[in-house]
Design an enzyme around this catalytic site. Sequence first.
Site, short mmCIF file in Angstrom:
data_model
loop_
_atom_site.label_atom_id
_atom_site.label_comp_id
_atom_site.label_asym_id
_atom_site.label_seq_id
_atom_site.Cartn_x
_atom_site.Cartn_y
_atom_site.Cartn_z
N ASN A 93 0.80 -1.22 0.00
CA ASN A 93 0.00 0.00 0.00
C ASN A 93 0.84 1.27 0.00
O ASN A 93 0.39 2.31 -0.48
CB ASN A 93 -0.91 0.00 1.23
CG ASN A 93 -1.57 1.35 1.46
OD1 ASN A 93 -2.44 1.77 0.70
ND2 ASN A 93 -1.15 2.05 2.51
N SER A 148 -3.66 3.22 -8.62
CA SER A 148 -4.42 4.47 -8.67
C SER A 148 -5.05 4.63 -10.04
O SER A 148 -4.52 4.12 -11.04
CB SER A 148 -3.49 5.67 -8.40
OG SER A 148 -4.15 6.89 -8.66
N TYR A 162 4.30 10.22 -10.73
CA TYR A 162 3.39 9.39 -9.93
C TYR A 162 2.54 8.52 -10.83
O TYR A 162 2.38 7.32 -10.60
CB TYR A 162 2.51 10.30 -9.06
CG TYR A 162 1.51 9.54 -8.20
CD1 TYR A 162 1.93 8.77 -7.13
CD2 TYR A 162 0.15 9.62 -8.47
CE1 TYR A 162 1.02 8.09 -6.34
CE2 TYR A 162 -0.78 8.95 -7.69
CZ TYR A 162 -0.33 8.18 -6.63
OH TYR A 162 -1.24 7.50 -5.85
N ALA A 163 1.99 9.12 -11.90
CA ALA A 163 1.16 8.37 -12.84
C ALA A 163 1.96 7.28 -13.53
O ALA A 163 1.49 6.15 -13.71
CB ALA A 163 0.55 9.32 -13.87
N SER A 165 4.57 5.74 -12.37
CA SER A 165 4.86 4.67 -11.41
C SER A 165 3.67 3.75 -11.22
O SER A 165 3.81 2.52 -11.09
CB SER A 165 5.30 5.26 -10.07
OG SER A 165 4.23 5.90 -9.40
N LYS A 166 2.46 4.33 -11.22
CA LYS A 166 1.27 3.50 -11.02
C LYS A 166 0.91 2.71 -12.28
O LYS A 166 0.41 1.59 -12.20
CB LYS A 166 0.09 4.39 -10.58
CG LYS A 166 0.27 4.99 -9.20
CD LYS A 166 0.43 3.91 -8.12
CE LYS A 166 0.44 4.49 -6.72
NZ LYS A 166 0.57 3.46 -5.66
#
Length: 282
Positions: A93, A148, A162-163, A165-166
């Site tokens: 998480n 995400s 961030y995008a 990585s997800k």
Amino acid sequence: MPRFSGKTVIITGSSNGIGRSAALLFAQDGANVTITGRNADRLEETRQLLLKSGVSEKNINSVVADLTTSNGQDQLVNTTVNKYGKIDILVNNAGAAIPDSQGATGTDQGIDTYQKTLKINLQSVIEMTQKVKPHLLATKGEIVNVSSIVAGPQAQPEFMYYAISKAALDQYTRSCAIDLIQFGVRVNSVSPGVVATGFNNAMGMPDEATQKFYDFMASRKECIPALVAGKPEDIANVILFLADRKLSSFIIGQSIVVDGGTTLVMGAQAHNLNVLLGLSTV
């Protein structure tokens, strides 16, 4: 009998938000839980929450550790095995959207920001999976990753790393699922939308701006059709569903979207959130 009675769960990033909620639900449903985070005070808040809910001290393994380090990862695995003898479920998480240290946005964001983001959101998941794998093979266990909705396919220029990585995490989930199901280990993920947690605060956003963000998103049907921001337990309940072999045994390598309908419309992309939050005038 509680459905996770006798099971042992590691939940990374469980000092607040979704991880804290998942730890509480797992423990209340009979599991031994290893909770972890870098902030000792917040982690202690999670431990106290579990104790006050009636969970026994012996069912909680609290570990202050930096998940981005090999020593931190080893500490999680070793203390869990030493205390409970096995690992049945891994919930990856922990994650973060890291602002650029120089305040840059878009393609101007530094490579150091990219590296830090990928290290916590992707590399730590890969390393934890590798280290827990032998134990999950022995128990024919479960892995649940927390991704995400920013993984795509819509562009995310403000937090592109961030995008990225997800999106990579989603591919890792799928590939890992096929690699491990031959040994009886299931891998799935959950993709939250807007959820009211401490996530924005961790990015450096003050409480007032954070609340303004949630209120704005929840007030626009083109942002969240359900007209309410998600709660940590909304995501935690799906994590438990995916970790429950009886309820979700035929789900392999999938990501369940939990977003109040956001990905059906994605109207939030039409708003400049930096202007909304007073971070920019353009």
